[in-house]
Design a protein around this motif. Structure first.
Motif, short mmCIF file in Angstrom:
data_model
loop_
_atom_site.label_atom_id
_atom_site.label_comp_id
_atom_site.label_asym_id
_atom_site.label_seq_id
_atom_site.Cartn_x
_atom_site.Cartn_y
_atom_site.Cartn_z
N UNK A 126 0.85 -1.19 0.00
CA UNK A 126 0.00 0.00 0.00
C UNK A 126 0.89 1.24 0.00
N UNK A 127 0.97 1.90 -1.12
CA UNK A 127 1.77 3.12 -1.24
C UNK A 127 1.01 4.28 -0.59
N UNK A 128 1.69 5.04 0.26
CA UNK A 128 1.07 6.16 0.98
C UNK A 128 -0.07 5.70 1.88
N UNK A 129 0.02 4.47 2.39
CA UNK A 129 -0.98 3.98 3.33
C UNK A 129 -2.15 3.30 2.62
N UNK A 130 -2.93 2.57 3.41
CA UNK A 130 -4.08 1.86 2.86
C UNK A 130 -5.18 2.83 2.46
N UNK A 131 -5.96 2.51 1.42
CA UNK A 131 -7.10 3.37 1.08
C UNK A 131 -8.13 3.36 2.20
N UNK A 132 -9.02 4.35 2.21
CA UNK A 132 -9.99 4.50 3.29
C UNK A 132 -10.94 3.32 3.40
N UNK A 133 -11.09 2.56 2.33
CA UNK A 133 -12.00 1.41 2.34
C UNK A 133 -11.42 0.20 3.05
N UNK A 134 -10.12 0.25 3.35
CA UNK A 134 -9.45 -0.90 3.96
C UNK A 134 -8.87 -0.54 5.32
N UNK A 135 -8.59 -1.56 6.09
CA UNK A 135 -7.83 -1.39 7.32
C UNK A 135 -6.83 -2.53 7.43
N UNK A 136 -5.81 -2.33 8.26
CA UNK A 136 -4.78 -3.35 8.41
C UNK A 136 -3.51 -2.74 8.95
N UNK A 137 -2.40 -3.41 8.74
CA UNK A 137 -1.13 -2.94 9.29
C UNK A 137 0.04 -3.50 8.50
N UNK A 138 1.16 -2.78 8.57
CA UNK A 138 2.39 -3.22 7.91
C UNK A 138 2.97 -4.39 8.70
N UNK A 139 3.28 -5.48 8.00
CA UNK A 139 3.80 -6.67 8.67
C UNK A 139 5.23 -6.99 8.26
N UNK A 140 5.73 -6.36 7.20
CA UNK A 140 7.12 -6.60 6.76
C UNK A 140 7.56 -5.45 5.88
N UNK A 141 8.87 -5.26 5.79
CA UNK A 141 9.41 -4.14 5.01
C UNK A 141 10.75 -4.53 4.42
N UNK A 142 11.06 -3.97 3.25
CA UNK A 142 12.33 -4.27 2.58
C UNK A 142 12.85 -3.00 1.90
N UNK A 188 -4.18 -6.64 5.00
CA UNK A 188 -5.33 -5.73 4.92
C UNK A 188 -6.62 -6.49 4.75
N UNK A 189 -7.73 -5.81 5.14
CA UNK A 189 -9.08 -6.35 4.94
C UNK A 189 -10.04 -5.19 4.82
N UNK A 190 -11.26 -5.46 4.35
CA UNK A 190 -12.23 -4.41 4.07
C UNK A 190 -12.86 -3.89 5.37
N UNK A 191 -13.04 -2.58 5.46
CA UNK A 191 -13.66 -1.99 6.64
C UNK A 191 -15.14 -2.37 6.75
N UNK A 192 -15.83 -2.43 5.63
CA UNK A 192 -17.27 -2.61 5.66
C UNK A 192 -17.68 -4.05 5.95
N UNK A 193 -16.72 -4.95 5.91
CA UNK A 193 -17.03 -6.37 6.07
C UNK A 193 -16.35 -6.91 7.32
#
Length: 298
Positions: free
Chosen positions: A150-166, A272-277
């Motif tokens: 997710x570039x510049x963070x997740x879109x507003x329709x999704x939620x989640x968290x960063x789990x790895x980075x390179x 990530x996963x959908x906020x509405x679901x």
């Protein structure tokens, strides 16, 4: 009309193909076609326009698709709520993945999850459209979870968290003038040719944005399907590859790997996963396992 009719219809609508839907549902194509025709006869409308080489949803089909997803989601929630009343976690979790991105050891994670919850069915769905394709699948409710960039963070329709980075690294031919350097800045790459993913992939956007911000033009000569294969074209003199370091974990004959300047932000992989679901109990259990395995204790 029953849940079976709606499930088959939704599969065809998502795949836009009776053949692919049949493969996905493990049914004969004739059975899928018959089920859709039964549904059309009962409703008295055509759900698909079959006059073109590729089928298309009619207006009635679009309306039914939206309502069918709600019905199937409610049925799924009911089934999982009942199953949760038992002693063993059950259900199905569909996880979307990007091809060629092995920053996270998915097989080990799913193996650990299966050992804890053997009655849960795990489905993996790879996309050839990169992170943008996974975002769309999450928003449409076709998958429960996704590992995406997710570039510049997740879109507003999704939620989640960063789990790895390179961090990013530059792969150059061993005879290239930059091959002996420890670090290379983007301003030194003006006029170079590159191998990269197509637009729409998270990694491509990270690099494109970094060059644009630095005011340096970049020409992509070859677009590859998987990030892990980009560096393989470098020793053939086809261009340079600026890729996350995990994509060049193994040595490639005829190349050198140089650290990229800090001007290129790291490749962040998010769960990530959908906020509405709302997540099912099984999906929530998988999220918790990923958090425990990959995220540092707070």
């Amino acid at each position: 009309m029953d849940v079976r009719h709606l499930s088959v219809f939704v599969a065809v609508a998502q795949e836009m193909s009776f053949t692919r839907a049949a493969d996905r549902l493990l049914l004969a194509q004739s059975a899928v076609s018959t089920t859709v025709r039964e549904l059309e006869r009962e409703l008295g409308v055509a759900l698909f326009d079959r006059s073109h080489r590729q089928i298309r949803l009619t207006g009635a089909g679009e309306e039914l698709l939206a309502r069918s997803r709600d019905v199937l989601e409610r049925m799924r929630e009911i089934g999982e709520a009942v199953a949760a009343a038992g002693t063993e976690l059950r259900g199905t979790v569909t996880v979307g993945l990007m091809t060629g991105v092995d920053l996270v050891d998915v097989p080990s994670l799913l193996g650990a999850f299966h050992a804890r919850h053997p009655a849960v069915v795990l489905q993996l769905r790879a996309t050839g459209l990169g992170s943008s394709g996974l975002v769309a699948q999450l928003e449409r409710g076709e998958i429960d979870l996704a590992l995406l960039a997710a570039v510049d963070g997740l879109p507003a329709t999704l939620q989640g968290e960063i789990v790895a980075s390179s961090p990013y690294a530059l792969v150059v031919p061993e005879a290239h003038p930059l091959a002996g350097r420890d670090v290379v800045g983007l301003d030194e790459l003006e006029g170079e040719r590159f191998i990269d993913l197509p637009p729409g992939y998270g990694s491509r956007r990270i690099v494109d944005d970094a060059f644009a911000h630095a005011g340096v033009s970049r020409r992509v000569l070859i677009e590859v399907a998987e990030i892990s294969t980009a560096a393989q074209y470098v020793p053939q003199g086809l261009g340079l590859a600026l890729v996350p370091r995990f994509a060049v974990a193994g040595a490639i004959t005829g190349t050198r790997v140089v650290s990229a300047a800090d001007a290129v932000p790291p490749f962040d992989l998010s769960l990530a996963w959908a906020r509405r679901r709302p997540l099912s109990s099984a999906a929530e259990a998988l999220v918790q396992l990923v958090r425990t395995a990959l995220l540092p204790a707070v």
